[in-house]
Design an enzyme around this catalytic site. Structure first.
Site, mmCIF file in Angstrom:
data_model
loop_
_atom_site.group_PDB
_atom_site.id
_atom_site.type_symbol
_atom_site.label_atom_id
_atom_site.label_comp_id
_atom_site.label_asym_id
_atom_site.label_seq_id
_atom_site.Cartn_x
_atom_site.Cartn_y
_atom_site.Cartn_z
ATOM 1 N N CYS A 1 0.816 -1.218 0.000
ATOM 2 C CA CYS A 1 0.000 0.000 0.000
ATOM 3 C C CYS A 1 0.853 1.272 0.000
ATOM 4 O O CYS A 1 0.357 2.352 -0.305
ATOM 5 C CB CYS A 1 -0.952 0.000 1.181
ATOM 6 S SG CYS A 1 -2.194 -1.281 0.998
ATOM 7 N N HIS B 1 -3.264 7.247 1.861
ATOM 8 C CA HIS B 1 -3.653 5.936 1.339
ATOM 9 C C HIS B 1 -5.073 5.637 1.827
ATOM 10 O O HIS B 1 -5.419 5.920 2.976
ATOM 11 C CB HIS B 1 -2.667 4.876 1.843
ATOM 12 C CG HIS B 1 -3.134 3.485 1.573
ATOM 13 N ND1 HIS B 1 -3.489 3.052 0.307
ATOM 14 C CD2 HIS B 1 -3.338 2.421 2.410
ATOM 15 C CE1 HIS B 1 -3.872 1.790 0.376
ATOM 16 N NE2 HIS B 1 -3.791 1.381 1.633
ATOM 17 N N ASN C 1 -10.071 -0.046 -1.168
ATOM 18 C CA ASN C 1 -8.604 -0.026 -1.097
ATOM 19 C C ASN C 1 -8.035 -0.651 -2.378
ATOM 20 O O ASN C 1 -8.128 -1.856 -2.570
ATOM 21 C CB ASN C 1 -8.165 -0.814 0.144
ATOM 22 C CG ASN C 1 -6.665 -0.790 0.359
ATOM 23 O OD1 ASN C 1 -5.902 -0.353 -0.506
ATOM 24 N ND2 ASN C 1 -6.236 -1.270 1.513
#
Ligand code: UT7
Length: 328
Positions: free
Chosen positions: A112, A253, A283
């Protein structure tokens, strides 16, 4: 000193939408739980194709925005944890599909935080004076490694690709001005995919034991992500003498709305100054941060001169923060 500026940005989200109602239809979950615990309402799924297709579409949009062709690219860096294949690299496939015949390139695995790792890497090639056009892409087809029978995981992830073009800044004080990155491999236990690599090569057993899917201890990751994202964002502000008034946007993020809110709180930023699209995409791992940049720039909310703090946390553990003064 040469600084790397972001001179174009593009995002691609595949058409198919999975909303929370879909998961209610077969899992023990509710729209209310998903929205309040994560902030996610829907996510996009790539039905046909692979990560390189997400990356190529994002790259095309980026090049079109800048008005240059694929042959003008010197280097392609792709952050992904869902490469089309182990080898060749997804960068190779993208180079070929795009027709970027003068570019070399490679993949980078930072989960990520992958986009921030790739941005830090790409900026070095511009700062050194070695290259003039570096394409930094974050792309992940998370649906390929998501266990849709596990309510802890199924609701979290989506597919997407987004890219930025780095070029030497034409004006001092604009561009990617600072970056801090961290790595702590002791975090492996809490977030990983066990199967498929040299540790557990694919066998019938690895498939039967669901070892080719994401494993996450959500609570454990949540605790460290909240601290890591906020600490690195504050450190970026401190190092660059930025007060909360100076920061136009936090670009976090997009893993969990509660992590995003808590990072903003620690930085003293109201939510109007935080880029958010987790509600629509979930995500998408390496694609989240550049997808936010593309959307906010695309609709005029992000303007030249805006000070941005980019922050991410992910598997590894990896985490990082970047200071960008927007130049377009
Ligand atoms: O992007 C890479 C880095 N990753 C992250 O930053 C993710 C960090 N973690 C998170 O975002 C959160 O931990 C999750 C969203 C994954 C989970 O939220 P949580 O508030 O930490 O929930 P939890 O894991 O502590 O689970 C609370 C309860 C559990 O039930 P019990 O054990 O208390 O009975 C879960 O089984 O919620 C249950 N649960 C669900 N309930 C309804 C877990 N998933 C679901 C679901 N629907 N989809």
């Amino acid at each position: 000193m040469i600084t790397a500026a972001i001179t174009a940005v593009g995002h691609y989200a595949p058409d198919k939408v999975l909303d929370n109602k879909y998961f209610e239809s077969y899992l023990d979950t509710t729209d209310e739980w998903i929205v309040t615990r994560t902030g996610i309402r829907e996510r996009r799924i790539l039905e046909e194709g692979a990560t390189s297709d997400l990356a190529v579409e994002a790259a095309r949009r980026t090049l079109d925005q800048r008005g240059i062709g694929p042959e003008d690219i010197d280097l392609i860096i792709i952050a992904t944890v869902t490469p089309d294949m182990f080898f060749p690299s997804t960068a190779a496939l993208v180079q070929h599909k795009l027709g970027a015949k003068n570019a070399w390139g490679f993949d980078l695995s930072g989960a990520c935080s992958g986009f921030l790792y790739a941005l830090t890497t790409g900026m070095q090639f511009i700062e050194s004076g070695r290259y003039r056009r570096v394409l930094v892409i974050g792309a992940d087809k998370m649906s390929a490694i998501t266990d849709y029978s596990d309510r802890n995981i199924a609701i979290l992830f989506g597919d997407g690709g987004a890219a930025v073009l780095l070029e030497p800044s034409e004006e001092e004080g604009y561009g990617v001005l600072d970056a801090i990155n961290f790595l702590d491999g002791s975090g492996m236990e809490a977030l990983h995919m066990k199967g498929g690599g040299s540790w557990n090569p694919p066998t019938h057993d690895t498939v039967d034991n669901k070892m080719h899917y994401i494993y996450q201890d959500g609570r454990a990751v949540f605790k460290v992500a909240v601290v890591g994202m906020a600490d690195v964002s504050l450190e970026i502000m401190r190092r660059n003498n930025l007060t909360s008034e100076d920061v136009a946007y936090l670009v976090p993020h997009q893993a969990n709305m509660r992590i995003i809110q808590s990072t903003a709180d620690r930085m003293g930023l109201p939510m109007e100054r935080v880029m958010v699209n987790i509600d629509r995409y979930g995500n998408t791992t390496a694609a989240t941060i550049p997808s936010c940049l593309a959307e906010y720039y695309g609709d005029g909310r992000l303007k030249r001169g805006d000070n941005l703090v980019l922050a991410a946390f992910g598997a590894g553990y990896t985490w990082g923060g970047t200071y960008v003064r927007w130049s377009i």
